[in-house]
Design a protein around this motif. Structure first.
Motif, short mmCIF file in Angstrom:
data_model
loop_
_atom_site.label_atom_id
_atom_site.label_comp_id
_atom_site.label_asym_id
_atom_site.label_seq_id
_atom_site.Cartn_x
_atom_site.Cartn_y
_atom_site.Cartn_z
N ALA A 244 0.83 -1.20 0.00
CA ALA A 244 0.00 0.00 0.00
C ALA A 244 0.87 1.25 0.00
O ALA A 244 0.56 2.25 -0.68
CB ALA A 244 -0.93 -0.01 1.21
N TYR A 245 1.97 1.20 0.74
CA TYR A 245 2.89 2.34 0.79
C TYR A 245 3.54 2.57 -0.58
O TYR A 245 3.63 3.71 -1.05
CB TYR A 245 3.97 2.08 1.84
CG TYR A 245 4.90 3.24 2.04
CD1 TYR A 245 4.59 4.26 2.93
CD2 TYR A 245 6.09 3.33 1.33
CE1 TYR A 245 5.44 5.34 3.12
CE2 TYR A 245 6.95 4.41 1.51
CZ TYR A 245 6.62 5.40 2.40
OH TYR A 245 7.46 6.48 2.57
N ALA A 246 3.97 1.50 -1.23
CA ALA A 246 4.60 1.62 -2.54
C ALA A 246 3.63 2.20 -3.56
O ALA A 246 4.01 3.06 -4.37
CB ALA A 246 5.10 0.25 -3.00
N ARG A 247 2.39 1.76 -3.54
CA ARG A 247 1.40 2.25 -4.49
C ARG A 247 1.09 3.73 -4.24
O ARG A 247 0.94 4.51 -5.18
CB ARG A 247 0.14 1.41 -4.43
CG ARG A 247 0.33 -0.02 -4.92
CD ARG A 247 -0.91 -0.88 -4.73
NE ARG A 247 -0.68 -2.27 -5.07
CZ ARG A 247 -0.83 -2.77 -6.30
NH1 ARG A 247 -1.22 -1.99 -7.29
NH2 ARG A 247 -0.61 -4.05 -6.53
N ALA A 248 0.97 4.11 -2.96
CA ALA A 248 0.64 5.50 -2.63
C ALA A 248 1.79 6.44 -2.94
O ALA A 248 1.60 7.57 -3.38
CB ALA A 248 0.25 5.60 -1.15
N THR A 249 3.02 5.98 -2.72
CA THR A 249 4.20 6.84 -2.85
C THR A 249 4.73 6.87 -4.28
O THR A 249 5.13 7.93 -4.78
CB THR A 249 5.30 6.37 -1.89
OG1 THR A 249 4.78 6.36 -0.55
CG2 THR A 249 6.49 7.30 -1.94
#
Length: 314
Positions: A244-249
């Motif tokens: 989720a962090y990779a997709r958001a960032t």
């Protein structure tokens, strides 16, 4: 070993009720917990607090931590104004500034920024090196500068940094050309290779280039930029949270991001062991990016990472 933390200055790391002014308290908490440095990153594509503005706010609010950029993109700013801003932050912090620079990379984080800055994508690395040379010249008191991209005469007196030689300047990047340039010119190296073996190979290349340039290899700080997620037990939740962090960032799934960047997750013991692998490969200053998507979760990850600090050694 020095362990620093990347402040969550981007809106992708904020929850709906988060107040960006709390980033100052976040930085002060990191200093109290024993982190050696506070770093911020730089972009025009992803909304965030501007990097040098954030460091200027942190300078009087902290006492001893290094304040750094990871990485500053000089082409976004006029070079003499950037030199003034960096010297001012070094003064306000009492000589605690470290400047990591980069030229951007292909994709949405590269070419579009050059277009917005009205600069050509071509010869971007040569432009970066010359900008750094200009900064160092100004900090030394020069009133003229002539290069391939910048020509200035009769420069009025500029702000001098806290240290006569100016803040150390590191390079982000791990291409063969970047490694050679680091060894020849820069004060440190801040890459994010996905494997410790790649880090060791890159550092060997830098030391070789430094020796050939008549420099002392150990004068170049070997640093590392790495995303970290710590949970109580190894579970699919850690990987899901990182995805989720990779997709958001970055707008990409974790299985793509971890092929190009250093990423670790798991229990405290698992994360500690992985960090030791990079330490064995030669990293002495690790900048940790906490993989969480709101400030409360960032604080939790900050405390979990801080608990590892006494056990991490070069």
């Amino acid at each position: 070993m020095d362990i620093g933390v990347l402040l969550p200055t981007g809106t992708a790391q904020w929850g709906p009720n988060d107040d960006p002014r709390d980033l100052i308290a976040f930085g002060r908490q990191a200093e109290r917990l024993g982190f050696a440095s506070l770093f911020v990153n730089d972009s025009l594509i992803s909304p965030r607090i501007e990097a040098l503005t954030m460091l200027a706010a942190l300078a009087p609010a902290t006492d001893h931590v290094t304040l750094g950029t990871a990485a500053l993109m000089p082409f976004l700013r006029r070079p003499i104004q950037a030199a003034q801003s960096l010297a001012s932050i070094d003064l306000l912090s009492g000589g605690r500034l470290t400047v990591t620079v980069g030229a951007g990379f292909p994709g949405r984080f590269g070419r579009p920024l050059y277009t917005l800055s009205e600069l050509p994508w071509e010869r971007r690395f040569a432009r970066l090196d010359e900008t750094v040379a200009l900064w160092r010249s100004l900090w030394a008191g020069a009133d003229t500068f002539h290069g391939d991209f910048h020509h200035f005469t009769d420069i009025p007196p500029t702000t001098r940094p806290f240290r006569p030689e100016g803040p150390p300047i590191w390079l982000g990047g791990a291409t063969e050309a970047a490694l050679t340039r680091t060894g020849r010119t820069y004060d440190g190296w801040l890459p994010y290779p996905p494997a410790p073996a790649d880090y060791a190979t890159g550092l060997h290349h830098i030391h070789k280039a430094a020796t050939e340039a008549g420099r002392t290899p150990t004068d170049i700080t070997p640093a590392l930029f790495i995303s970290v997620r710590i949970d109580d037990k190894h579970s699919p939740h850690s990987r899901t949270a990182l995805d989720a962090y990779a997709r958001a960032t970055y707008g990409m799934p974790l299985d793509q991001l971890e092929k190009i960047q250093a990423v670790i997750y798991g229990t405290p013991d698992e994360v500690r062991a992985r960090l030791h692998e990079y330490a064995t490969a030669g990293a002495h200053h690790i900048v940790v990016r906490l993989a969480a998507l709101d400030l409360n979760s960032q604080r939790d990850q900050l405390e979990r990472t801080a608990a590892l600090l006494p056990t991490l050694r070069p």
